[in-house]
Enzyme design. Structure first.
Site, PDB file in Angstrom:
ATOM      1  N   THR A   1     -58.507  22.007  49.866  1.00 29.74           N
ATOM      2  CA  THR A   1     -59.167  23.300  49.605  1.00 29.74           C
ATOM      3  C   THR A   1     -60.689  23.198  49.687  1.00 29.74           C
ATOM      4  OG1 THR A   1     -57.321  24.026  48.224  1.00 29.74           O
ATOM      5  CG2 THR A   1     -59.385  25.189  47.934  1.00 29.74           C
TER       6      THR A   1
ATOM      7  N   ASP B   1     -47.862  23.081  48.489  1.00 27.66           N
ATOM      8  CA  ASP B   1     -49.321  23.080  48.363  1.00 27.66           C
ATOM      9  C   ASP B   1     -49.839  24.019  49.448  1.00 27.66           C
ATOM     10  OD1 ASP B   1     -51.997  22.643  48.088  1.00 27.66           O
ATOM     11  OD2 ASP B   1     -51.820  20.467  47.909  1.00 27.66           O
TER      12      ASP B   1
ATOM     13  N   ASP C   1     -49.262  17.613  46.349  1.00 27.48           N
ATOM     14  CA  ASP C   1     -50.215  17.049  47.310  1.00 27.48           C
ATOM     15  C   ASP C   1     -49.504  16.184  48.354  1.00 27.48           C
ATOM     16  OD1 ASP C   1     -52.580  18.033  46.011  1.00 27.48           O
ATOM     17  OD2 ASP C   1     -52.433  16.410  44.554  1.00 27.48           O
TER      18      ASP C   1
ATOM     19  N   ILE D   1     -52.815  25.039  50.304  1.00 25.37           N
ATOM     20  CA  ILE D   1     -53.910  24.433  51.077  1.00 25.37           C
ATOM     21  C   ILE D   1     -54.198  23.079  50.445  1.00 25.37           C
ATOM     22  CG2 ILE D   1     -56.255  24.633  51.970  1.00 25.37           C
ATOM     23  CD1 ILE D   1     -56.213  27.615  51.432  1.00 25.37           C
ATOM     24  N   ASP D   2     -53.814  22.012  51.115  1.00 22.28           N
ATOM     25  CA  ASP D   2     -54.243  20.691  50.651  1.00 22.28           C
ATOM     26  C   ASP D   2     -55.523  20.361  51.407  1.00 22.28           C
ATOM     27  OD1 ASP D   2     -53.856  18.330  49.011  1.00 22.28           O
ATOM     28  OD2 ASP D   2     -53.735  17.315  50.932  1.00 22.28           O
TER      29      ASP D   2
ATOM     30  N   GLU E   1     -48.829  24.563  43.605  1.00 21.14           N
ATOM     31  CA  GLU E   1     -50.124  24.212  43.030  1.00 21.14           C
ATOM     32  C   GLU E   1     -50.737  25.367  42.246  1.00 21.14           C
ATOM     33  OE1 GLU E   1     -53.039  22.341  45.525  1.00 21.14           O
ATOM     34  OE2 GLU E   1     -54.386  22.237  43.811  1.00 21.14           O
TER      35      GLU E   1
END
Ligand code: IPD
Ligand code: CA
Length: 282
Positions: free
Chosen positions: A91, A86, A213, A88-89, A71
């Site tokens: 955020t 990802d 994601d 931090i999905d 990402e």
């Protein structure tokens, strides 16, 4: 059973757990001090960048030569196995102190997600799956809900960071809301799909998300019995629609960038309802 997928799953589990532990120990950023990306609401913290760097480092050690697309730092999808990361999905949840966010790592082969893991730093939960090997949360097998009535179903969804896209998404939700049991916007596409796998949500539909994601969670939902549809892969020849709808052609026509996962008892009816509510035009 695909042994390659199994070993990819083990790698995904290992690196997401390490990254989630690392993230848990980082200081949470000041919500007003984070930078933004595609729009003023699309935030990125130093933690996103640091966790992605760790994931890239560990994947390079464990699977040298495999492409990594992430990402924060992008990357070319130019090898047979591609890792979608990802850091931090969720955020926005993370920077606001809401505990619902996760590290997600998925493996894609020939344009189709085949294995992946999603690790939650706060709860410590580890979700994972490999094609043909089932899906688990903390080692326990996952199964989608047995619901059969769309009117009672709880549907997860999400919204783009681009305000223009949100107009179409809001229109779709407004049309769906009176016809389903309820709607949730939890803030993490990966965890929405894991929730479908666990039967916590009956379905999930969102437009405009990115492969990182949901690459991992799509396998988790599918292996838990969900009917799943995902968009074509980044930068590679997309497999045909049938390969990406996995188990049902009834769920086509939701829009090119729609991600859909639903319990089989409602999948066709919900897809028909979403089409009637204008999903293809979001
Ligand atoms: C976002 C989350 C959110 C979804 C957005 C995604 P991020 O990812 O998954 O639930 O609605 O479309 O971009 O920005 O937290 O990594
Ligand atoms: Ca994300």
């Amino acid at each position: 059973m695909d042994c390659t997928a199994l070993s990819l799953r083990r790698v995904a589990e290992r690196v997401t757990l390490e990254a989630a532990e690392y993230l848990r120990d980082l200081p949470r950023p000041d919500v007003v001090a984070v930078s933004t990306k595609s729009s003023p609401t699309d935030v990125v913290s130093a933690a996103d960048t640091a966790v992605e760097a760790l994931l890239r480092h560990r994947l390079a050690e464990l699977c040298p030569g495999d492409a990594v697309v992430g990402e924060e730092d992008g990357g070319a999808a130019d090898t047979d196995t591609i890792w979608l990361v990802d850091p931090i999905d969720g955020t926005v949840n993370y920077v606001h102190g809401l505990p619902w966010y996760a590290v997600s790592v998925g493996a894609v082969r020939c344009g189709v997600p085949v294995a992946g893991a999603v690790a939650e730093p706060v709860s410590g939960r580890l979700w994972s799956a490999a094609v043909g090997a089932g899906a688990t949360c903390d080692g326990r097998p996952l199964r989608v809900s047995a619901i059969s009535d769309v009117a009672l179903s709880v549907l997860g969804t999400g919204f783009s960071y681009r305000s223009q896209r949100r107009v179409g998404q809001a229109r779709l939700v407004a049309a769906l809301l009176p016809r389903v049991g309820d709607v949730r916007r939890t803030g993490s596409a990966a965890l929405d799909m894991c929730s479908v796998a666990a039967g916590w949500l009956d379905a999930y539909l969102e437009h405009g998300t990115n492969w990182w994601d949901w690459a991992a969670a799509a396998v988790i939902a599918r292996e838990a019995g969900a009917v799943v549809r995902v968009p074509g892969p980044p930068g590679a020849q997309p497999p045909d629609e049938e390969a990406r709808t996995y188990s049902s052609s009834d769920i086509a026509g939701l829009g090119a960038d729609a991600v859909f996962a639903a319990a089989p008892g409602i999948a066709a009816d919900l897809a028909a309802l979403a089409r009637a509510c204008g999903a293809a035009a979001v």
